[in-house]
Write an enzyme that holds these catalytic residues in place. Structure first.
Site, PDB file in Angstrom:
ATOM      1  N   ASN A 177      12.897  29.158  43.797  1.00  0.00           N
ATOM      2  CA  ASN A 177      14.352  29.366  43.765  1.00  0.00           C
ATOM      3  C   ASN A 177      14.818  29.050  42.354  1.00  0.00           C
ATOM      4  O   ASN A 177      14.364  28.064  41.779  1.00  0.00           O
ATOM      5  CB  ASN A 177      15.067  28.407  44.721  1.00  0.00           C
ATOM      6  CG  ASN A 177      14.766  28.707  46.181  1.00  0.00           C
ATOM      7  OD1 ASN A 177      14.126  29.693  46.500  1.00  0.00           O
ATOM      8  ND2 ASN A 177      15.225  27.831  47.055  1.00  0.00           N
ATOM      9  N   GLY A 178      15.727  29.816  41.836  1.00  0.00           N
ATOM     10  CA  GLY A 178      16.230  29.556  40.486  1.00  0.00           C
ATOM     11  C   GLY A 178      15.909  30.722  39.567  1.00  0.00           C
ATOM     12  O   GLY A 178      15.551  31.817  40.034  1.00  0.00           O
ATOM     13  N   ARG A 193      21.765  31.466  54.627  1.00  0.00           N
ATOM     14  CA  ARG A 193      21.996  31.362  53.187  1.00  0.00           C
ATOM     15  C   ARG A 193      22.154  32.732  52.536  1.00  0.00           C
ATOM     16  O   ARG A 193      22.582  32.820  51.391  1.00  0.00           O
ATOM     17  CB  ARG A 193      20.822  30.624  52.532  1.00  0.00           C
ATOM     18  CG  ARG A 193      20.699  29.181  52.984  1.00  0.00           C
ATOM     19  CD  ARG A 193      19.390  28.590  52.519  1.00  0.00           C
ATOM     20  NE  ARG A 193      19.311  28.515  51.080  1.00  0.00           N
ATOM     21  CZ  ARG A 193      19.663  27.457  50.357  1.00  0.00           C
ATOM     22  NH1 ARG A 193      20.100  26.387  50.966  1.00  0.00           N
ATOM     23  NH2 ARG A 193      19.562  27.458  49.064  1.00  0.00           N
ATOM     24  N   CYS A 223      18.133  32.107  47.815  1.00  0.00           N
ATOM     25  CA  CYS A 223      16.731  31.922  48.194  1.00  0.00           C
ATOM     26  C   CYS A 223      16.524  30.640  48.987  1.00  0.00           C
ATOM     27  O   CYS A 223      17.255  29.672  48.831  1.00  0.00           O
ATOM     28  CB  CYS A 223      15.867  31.863  46.947  1.00  0.00           C
ATOM     29  SG  CYS A 223      16.078  33.278  45.884  1.00  0.00           S
ATOM     30  N   HIS A 276      57.085  42.143  40.189  1.00  0.00           N
ATOM     31  CA  HIS A 276      56.621  42.411  38.819  1.00  0.00           C
ATOM     32  C   HIS A 276      55.423  43.362  38.787  1.00  0.00           C
ATOM     33  O   HIS A 276      54.702  43.406  37.793  1.00  0.00           O
ATOM     34  CB  HIS A 276      56.276  41.090  38.120  1.00  0.00           C
ATOM     35  CG  HIS A 276      57.463  40.187  37.987  1.00  0.00           C
ATOM     36  ND1 HIS A 276      58.509  40.458  37.136  1.00  0.00           N
ATOM     37  CD2 HIS A 276      57.792  39.039  38.646  1.00  0.00           C
ATOM     38  CE1 HIS A 276      59.426  39.504  37.253  1.00  0.00           C
ATOM     39  NE2 HIS A 276      59.010  38.647  38.162  1.00  0.00           N
ATOM     40  N   GLU A 301      35.794  39.208  51.582  1.00  0.00           N
ATOM     41  CA  GLU A 301      34.368  38.896  51.592  1.00  0.00           C
ATOM     42  C   GLU A 301      33.681  39.263  52.895  1.00  0.00           C
ATOM     43  O   GLU A 301      32.499  39.597  52.885  1.00  0.00           O
ATOM     44  CB  GLU A 301      34.078  37.451  51.185  1.00  0.00           C
ATOM     45  CG  GLU A 301      34.489  36.389  52.139  1.00  0.00           C
ATOM     46  CD  GLU A 301      34.146  34.985  51.631  1.00  0.00           C
ATOM     47  OE1 GLU A 301      33.133  34.818  50.950  1.00  0.00           O
ATOM     48  OE2 GLU A 301      34.905  34.049  51.930  1.00  0.00           O
ATOM     49  N   LYS A 330      25.467  31.895  50.583  1.00  0.00           N
ATOM     50  CA  LYS A 330      26.220  30.699  50.965  1.00  0.00           C
ATOM     51  C   LYS A 330      26.341  29.740  49.799  1.00  0.00           C
ATOM     52  O   LYS A 330      27.379  29.122  49.594  1.00  0.00           O
ATOM     53  CB  LYS A 330      25.527  30.013  52.144  1.00  0.00           C
ATOM     54  CG  LYS A 330      26.241  28.772  52.645  1.00  0.00           C
ATOM     55  CD  LYS A 330      27.608  29.134  53.203  1.00  0.00           C
ATOM     56  CE  LYS A 330      28.421  27.904  53.582  1.00  0.00           C
ATOM     57  NZ  LYS A 330      29.853  28.240  53.669  1.00  0.00           N
ATOM     58  N   GLU A 345      43.429  32.417  49.317  1.00  0.00           N
ATOM     59  CA  GLU A 345      42.319  32.139  50.230  1.00  0.00           C
ATOM     60  C   GLU A 345      42.269  33.180  51.360  1.00  0.00           C
ATOM     61  O   GLU A 345      41.194  33.645  51.740  1.00  0.00           O
ATOM     62  CB  GLU A 345      42.460  30.709  50.779  1.00  0.00           C
ATOM     63  CG  GLU A 345      41.464  30.299  51.843  1.00  0.00           C
ATOM     64  CD  GLU A 345      40.009  30.344  51.410  1.00  0.00           C
ATOM     65  OE1 GLU A 345      39.719  30.567  50.224  1.00  0.00           O
ATOM     66  OE2 GLU A 345      39.133  30.196  52.279  1.00  0.00           O
ATOM     67  N   TRP A 385      16.738  36.172  47.486  1.00  0.00           N
ATOM     68  CA  TRP A 385      18.021  36.829  47.202  1.00  0.00           C
ATOM     69  C   TRP A 385      17.869  37.327  45.770  1.00  0.00           C
ATOM     70  O   TRP A 385      17.791  36.531  44.842  1.00  0.00           O
ATOM     71  CB  TRP A 385      19.137  35.812  47.334  1.00  0.00           C
ATOM     72  CG  TRP A 385      20.521  36.364  47.234  1.00  0.00           C
ATOM     73  CD1 TRP A 385      21.175  37.122  48.151  1.00  0.00           C
ATOM     74  CD2 TRP A 385      21.437  36.151  46.158  1.00  0.00           C
ATOM     75  NE1 TRP A 385      22.438  37.399  47.697  1.00  0.00           N
ATOM     76  CE2 TRP A 385      22.637  36.828  46.488  1.00  0.00           C
ATOM     77  CE3 TRP A 385      21.371  35.477  44.938  1.00  0.00           C
ATOM     78  CZ2 TRP A 385      23.748  36.834  45.657  1.00  0.00           C
ATOM     79  CZ3 TRP A 385      22.485  35.489  44.108  1.00  0.00           C
ATOM     80  CH2 TRP A 385      23.648  36.163  44.468  1.00  0.00           C
ATOM     81  N   LYS A 405      39.086  35.568  52.019  1.00  0.00           N
ATOM     82  CA  LYS A 405      38.413  35.581  53.316  1.00  0.00           C
ATOM     83  C   LYS A 405      38.288  37.014  53.824  1.00  0.00           C
ATOM     84  O   LYS A 405      37.247  37.429  54.300  1.00  0.00           O
ATOM     85  CB  LYS A 405      39.244  34.769  54.283  1.00  0.00           C
ATOM     86  CG  LYS A 405      38.754  33.669  55.092  1.00  0.00           C
ATOM     87  CD  LYS A 405      37.880  32.587  54.684  1.00  0.00           C
ATOM     88  CE  LYS A 405      37.032  32.675  53.486  1.00  0.00           C
ATOM     89  NZ  LYS A 405      36.842  31.443  52.770  1.00  0.00           N
TER      90      LYS A 405
HETATM   91  O1  M6R Z   1      29.590  25.470  47.890  1.00  0.00           O
HETATM   92  P1  M6R Z   1      30.810  25.695  47.035  1.00  0.00           P
HETATM   93  O2  M6R Z   1      32.041  25.176  47.669  1.00  0.00           O
HETATM   94  O3  M6R Z   1      30.643  25.134  45.656  1.00  0.00           O
HETATM   95  O4  M6R Z   1      30.933  27.249  46.904  1.00  0.00           O
HETATM   96  C1  M6R Z   1      31.899  27.849  46.088  1.00  0.00           C
HETATM   97  C2  M6R Z   1      32.069  29.314  46.410  1.00  0.00           C
HETATM   98  O5  M6R Z   1      30.885  30.002  46.156  1.00  0.00           O
HETATM   99  C3  M6R Z   1      32.475  29.530  47.877  1.00  0.00           C
HETATM  100  O6  M6R Z   1      33.640  28.842  48.206  1.00  0.00           O
HETATM  101  C4  M6R Z   1      32.680  31.030  48.141  1.00  0.00           C
HETATM  102  O7  M6R Z   1      33.802  31.496  47.483  1.00  0.00           O
HETATM  103  C5  M6R Z   1      32.775  31.275  49.657  1.00  0.00           C
HETATM  104  N1  M6R Z   1      31.979  32.397  50.043  1.00  0.00           N
HETATM  105  C6  M6R Z   1      34.158  31.522  50.110  1.00  0.00           C
HETATM  106  O8  M6R Z   1      34.245  31.766  51.464  1.00  0.00           O
END
Ligand code: M6R
Length: 609
Positions: free
Chosen positions: A101-102, A27, A2, A505, A489, A604, A482, A75, A486
């Site tokens: 927000n929250g 966001r 949000c 394994h 997502e 985000k 990672e 959101w 990537k």
């Molecule tokens: O803002 P942060 O680094 O604390 O966020 C952590 C994760 O939410 C963030 O890295 C998320 O996994 C990303 N979408 C990865 O690309």
């Protein structure tokens, strides 16, 4: 996640608010809305499901006027994304509007109580209880009513409220969800993120938890929930607006990938003392003696930041010889971790607002650990609550998929390692060797970026795959994780990261011609081992994409695609090997026609648990 924007001034508020919401689009959100005061008896509100463009259409079709207003991107957490659940929410008589927000944790009890008192609810959200609580408490002064309402609330909030019964005013309050006031000339803003107001002002006041701000055209005031005034300093934002725009790239993510030579340079600048082979980190707030006494570390983070933490663990254990455990923040907060006064808890977060990471940091602090934040967003909650910190200085990261923050995190961890290791038993010459290798990294990343067209060709070959396996060892196992994160997502392709030797394994059963396997195999101490894993894939008809660092006869005839990266020290390879993986995911997602910067279901900054 949000977003909130509010405006009080002499200009038409609606266009300003909508422009502010557009700056928050990155966001992630599913609906949006705006409320204005126009001197009438009721608040004028327009809402729309979907993109801000839909809200603009709604406002175009039924204009709203006035110079005081609040707006929101939602959101969904409580109730599906639809127009009704979009913010702002009203009281029964449409005289009060609230954006939030929250999460209000006790909302169902409050809602039940308010319904018994005769209030009518129109949405399924937790937020709506706030509007009705404020209505209940209202006695001529909006801030008093907001404070009365908030005293009944459990949970987290960043809110902005206005009312026709106390016009020309926005009341904002924060607990656990970021909020700031923007100070303009004869005009004031409220925002959850500086990006929303940067085109109007650079002067901001960050609210802290438990604070309430009142903003009118005459100025602002801040107090606590007991109405005791709180003095606040104004901070100046140094980010430029064009830093948060696309700069000619198709997507923010691509722009951010290409910024990395510069961003890691920024992370190192003024900190890495090459000749002495150590790092000067000004914000650690720790005495030499305290630093000496640290005998164990916990690194805690989520997602991509957790992956960088795994790399930090390897570096710190190898060179500083301090025991390190890297934990998912979401798990750390709910177990009974062993923490003592000699524990340093390193908290890694791009946004500095991730709810789980913040909670883990608070938990570590509560148990007596010293906390150190590696954070990108200046002034974020983690950055303000930690005992000391290292800003990543990577600039705003807009794409939901984290790229440049990751490489800056690994660089910051390398700097931290040097700080600790050189105070222990690392020699100056070893420190110098690492520092010299670090200064070469920006140029080496640039070299890899110039090979982007090759990676785009590989992406074309694999864009329709449904599964991917990423394998790496040692320092490059976290890079495998990672790379897989990537890809999944932003392209919605199932991908898994594994330590390469673990393949036999279990995952080896998946290998066939339809399973592309990405090997992260630079020429390091485990290179020979990984060649055997590549052979195992080849023997089962799997197709391999191999990231490697030099001509290697052992790979001849064995691999399908090769991506070459320059050579560096073993501990620094992740900063290079991750770049082709970021590009590969980007090109695959873009070729699949997906919304790269705002992938579905993701936000985000994850400010809910
Ligand atoms: O803002 P942060 O680094 O604390 O966020 C952590 C994760 O939410 C963030 O890295 C998320 O996994 C990303 N979408 C990865 O690309």
């Amino acid at each position: 996640m949000c977003g909130i924007v509010g405006y009080v001034g002499s200009k038409a508020a609606a266009p300003l608010l909508i422009a502010g919401l557009k700056r928050l689009e990155y966001r992630g959100y599913d609906s949006a809305g705006v409320s204005l005061l126009n001197g009438g008896a009721q608040v004028q509100t327009r809402k729309a499901k979907g993109k801000i463009a839909m809200l603009e259409e709604a406002v175009g079709g039924s204009p709203v006027t006035g110079t005081t207003g609040i707006a929101h991107t939602r959101w969904a957490t409580h109730g599906p994304p639809n127009e009704c659940n979009a913010h702002p929410h009203h009281d029964c008589t449409d005289e009060i509007a609230v954006v939030h927000n929250g999460i209000i944790e006790n909302y169902s009890t409050l809602r039940k109580r308010l319904i018994e008192k005769g209030h009518t609810f129109r949405s399924e959200t937790d937020t709506e209880v706030l509007a009705h609580l404020i209505e209940e408490a209202f006695d001529g002064n909006l801030e008093d009513a907001v404070m009365d309402a908030l005293r009944l609330v459990e949970g987290t909030y960043g809110i902005a409220v206005l009312s026709t019964r106390d016009p020309g005013k926005i009341v904002a309050a924060r607990k656990g969800s970021p909020l700031l006031i923007g100070v303009g000339e004869g005009e004031y803003f409220v925002a959850s993120d500086v990006a929303a107001i940067l085109q109007y002002t650079r002067e901001v006041i960050y609210l802290d938890d438990g604070e309430v701000a009142v903003v009118t055209t005459d100025g602002y005031s801040v107090c606590d929930l007991k109405a005791r005034p709180v003095g606040k300093g104004i901070s100046r934002i140094e980010w430029d607006l064009d830093q948060i725009e696309k700069g000619g790239y198709d997507h923010f993510m691509l722009k951010e990938i290409f910024e990395q030579p510069q961003t890691i340079e920024n992370t190192m600048r003024g900190r890495l003392v090459v000749e002495e082979g150590y790092a000067k980190l000004g914000g650690l707030n720790i005495t030499r003696e305290e630093l000496q006494n640290i005998d164990n570390m916990i690194i805690t983070a989520c997602g991509t930041s957790w992956h960088s933490g795994l790399i930090g663990e390897l570096m710190i254990e190898e060179y500083a010889r301090i025991r390190v455990e890297t934990e998912y923040a979401s798990e750390f907060r709910y177990r009974n971790p062993i923490v003592d006064p000699n524990t340093l808890c390193v908290v890694i977060s791009q946004s500095g607002e991730t709810a789980d990471t913040l909670a883990a940091m608070r938990e570590a602090k509560e148990r007596g650990a010293r906390t150190l934040g590696l954070v990108n967003v200046v002034g974020s909650t983690i950055a303000r609550e930690d005992d000391g910190g290292v800003y990543l200085l990577a600039g705003p990261e807009i794409g939901v998929a984290s790229t440049k923050a990751f490489t800056s995190q690994v660089v910051a961890l390398a700097l931290l390692m040097l700080t600790f290791a050189r105070r222990r038993d690392m020699s100056a010459s070893r420190g110098r060797e690492i520092a010299q290798a670090m200064v070469k990294l920006p140029e080496q990343i640039q070299e890899i970026l110039e090979d982007a067209p090759t990676i785009e060709i590989i992406a074309e070959q694999f864009k329709d795959a449904t599964n991917f396996l990423y394998l790496g060892r040692g320092y490059n196992f976290p890079v495998a994780l990672e790379g897989a994160l990537k890809l999944k997502e932003i392209s919605y392709i199932h991908a898994e990261g594994y330590p390469a030797a673990e393949m036999k394994h279990g995952p080896i059963a998946l290998i066939d011609e339809n399973m592309p396997v990405v090997f992260i195999a630079p020429h390091d101490s485990v290179f020979e081992k990984i060649v055997s894993n590549i052979q195992e894939v080849k023997a089962r008809g799997g197709r391999s994409i191999v990231i490697t660092s030099r001509d290697e006869p052992a790979l001849e005839g064995l691999i399908d695609f090769e991506i070459r990266i320059p050579e560096t020290l073993e501990m620094l390879y992740p900063i290079l090997t991750v770049i082709p993986l970021q590009l590969l995911s980007y090109y695959i997602a873009a070729k699949r026609g997906l919304d790269v910067d705002q992938p579905r279901n993701l936000a985000k900054s994850v400010t809910v648990e």
